[in-house]
Design an enzyme around this catalytic site. Structure first.
Site, PDB file in Angstrom:
ATOM      1  N   ASN A 114      -3.475-115.260 -19.170  1.00 58.41           N
ATOM      2  CA  ASN A 114      -3.819-115.616 -17.797  1.00 58.41           C
ATOM      3  C   ASN A 114      -3.845-114.351 -16.953  1.00 58.41           C
ATOM      4  OD1 ASN A 114      -4.210-117.289 -15.473  1.00 58.41           O
ATOM      5  ND2 ASN A 114      -2.034-117.063 -14.977  1.00 58.41           N
ATOM      6  N   HIS A 116      -3.148-113.160 -13.086  1.00 60.06           N
ATOM      7  CA  HIS A 116      -2.460-113.681 -11.906  1.00 60.06           C
ATOM      8  C   HIS A 116      -2.437-112.598 -10.815  1.00 60.06           C
ATOM      9  CE1 HIS A 116       0.271-116.153  -9.585  1.00 60.06           C
ATOM     10  NE2 HIS A 116       0.966-115.060  -9.338  1.00 60.06           N
ATOM     11  N   SER A 143      -1.539-109.015 -12.573  1.00 58.11           N
ATOM     12  CA  SER A 143      -0.895-108.994 -13.894  1.00 58.11           C
ATOM     13  C   SER A 143      -1.719-109.825 -14.875  1.00 58.11           C
ATOM     14  CB  SER A 143       0.505-109.631 -13.829  1.00 58.11           C
ATOM     15  OG  SER A 143       1.308-109.022 -12.837  1.00 58.11           O
ATOM     16  N   ASP A 152       3.332-118.985 -14.800  1.00 54.68           N
ATOM     17  CA  ASP A 152       3.176-117.555 -14.463  1.00 54.68           C
ATOM     18  C   ASP A 152       4.382-116.731 -14.930  1.00 54.68           C
ATOM     19  OD1 ASP A 152       0.751-118.168 -13.185  1.00 54.68           O
ATOM     20  OD2 ASP A 152       1.761-118.529 -11.272  1.00 54.68           O
TER      21      ASP A 152
HETATM   22  C1  GAR Z   1      -8.387-114.574  -9.274  1.00 50.94           C
HETATM   23  O1  GAR Z   1      -8.012-113.738  -8.224  1.00 50.94           O
HETATM   24  C2  GAR Z   1      -7.202-114.885 -10.162  1.00 50.94           C
HETATM   25  O2  GAR Z   1      -6.271-113.850 -10.216  1.00 50.94           O
HETATM   26  C3  GAR Z   1      -6.623-116.087  -9.478  1.00 50.94           C
HETATM   27  O3  GAR Z   1      -7.732-116.831  -9.067  1.00 50.94           O
HETATM   28  C4  GAR Z   1      -8.798-115.948  -8.765  1.00 50.94           C
HETATM   29  C5  GAR Z   1     -10.054-116.463  -9.430  1.00 50.94           C
HETATM   30  O4  GAR Z   1     -11.181-115.751  -8.994  1.00 50.94           O
HETATM   31  N1  GAR Z   1      -5.787-116.820 -10.365  1.00 50.94           N
HETATM   32  C6  GAR Z   1      -4.673-117.450  -9.996  1.00 50.94           C
HETATM   33  O5  GAR Z   1      -4.292-117.493  -8.862  1.00 50.94           O
HETATM   34  C7  GAR Z   1      -3.939-118.144 -11.125  1.00 50.94           C
HETATM   35  N2  GAR Z   1      -2.617-118.486 -10.719  1.00 50.94           N
HETATM   36  P1  GAR Z   1     -12.534-115.818  -9.799  1.00 50.94           P
HETATM   37  O6  GAR Z   1     -12.884-117.291  -9.965  1.00 50.94           O
HETATM   38  O7  GAR Z   1     -13.520-115.140  -8.896  1.00 50.94           O
HETATM   39  O8  GAR Z   1     -12.354-115.111 -11.103  1.00 50.94           O
END
Ligand code: GAR
Length: 224
Positions: A114, A116, A143, A152
């Site tokens: 994942n 995060h 991360s 997480d």
């Molecule tokens: C990203 O910033 C990722 O780190 C976060 O969602 C966004 C997705 O963006 N993930 C989380 O918060 C997971 N807990 P994207 O759809 O443009 O890749």
């Protein structure tokens, strides 16, 4: 004698939203010599832009719409059935905004990562950018970690930092962090496909050695 090259590790990506991380992974995987192949992209939201990105890249897609299931167990069961159909070696959560059941996570132990948007263990869960601002942090980041039962909380493989400036907002910080995400996730995916990272009981092995601290992406330089 059969001289066919060994098949590349099969990567399946799960996303829920705009899919900029998915795009970064697609772009990286298209570069000659990338040691893995994306075999499918799955979404829990039928309207996610990530699906459009996958279609543009001529990748197979599937939707398991969480609103159609009465419980997490049923949703995860349907999702797992789709995943199994593609027989992946690696599952990458790329902005996949569903909490997964313990059974689901256990079934993919050691093969699911994942990304995060925080320097874990700080700020698990949501609203990480605002929480870093509220805490007065000077440094924030992203991360990539193995997914384990703890939300997480799985062992962290790699991180990249951004500096928090006095005029940063949650939005500006999200943008800075995403730029790092797009560099970091393909690198970690590559390491996994090369067989360089493995999950131990509660630690990461990197090239067969205990990883004592997450690998770092220094400034804008790409590490290999
Ligand atoms: C990203 O910033 C990722 O780190 C976060 O969602 C966004 C997705 O963006 N993930 C989380 O918060 C997971 N807990 P994207 O759809 O443009 O890749």
């Amino acid at each position: 004698m059969n001289s066919d090259p060994a098949p590349l590790p099969r990567i399946l990506i799960l996303a829920s939203g705009s899919g900029t991380n998915l795009q970064a992974l697609i772009d990286a995987s298209r570069v000659r010599g990338f040691p893995g192949q994306i075999v499918a992209v799955g979404c829990n939201r039928p309207n996610a832009f990530a699906l459009e990105r996958a279609a543009q890249a001529h990748l197979e897609t599937f939707v398991v719409d969480h609103t159609k299931y009465g419980s997490r167990e049923e949703f995860d069961g349907a999702l797992m059935a789709e995943i199994r159909r593609h027989n992946p070696d690696l599952v990458l959560l790329a902005g996949f905004m569903r909490i997964l059941t313990t059974d689901f996570v256990r079934a993919l132990r050691g093969t699911m990562l994942n990304i995060h948007p925080s320097l874990l263990p700080r700020y698990t869960g949501l609203n990480t950018h605002q929480r870093a601002l509220d805490a007065g942090d000077k440094v924030h980041g992203v991360s990539v970690h193995f997914v384990t039962e703890e939300l997480d909380g799985g062992p962290v493989i790699a991180q990249a930092e951004v500096t928090i400036d006095p005029d940063d907002t949650a939005d500006s910080l999200a943008e800075k962090v995403q730029q790092k995400e797009h560099l970091l996730y393909p690198i970690v995916a590559r390491w996994f496909c090369e067989g360089r990272i493995q999950l131990g009981s509660d630690y990461v092995l990197f090239d067969g050695e205990l990883l004592r601290q997450p690998m770092r992406l220094p400034d804008d330089r790409v590490v290999h």
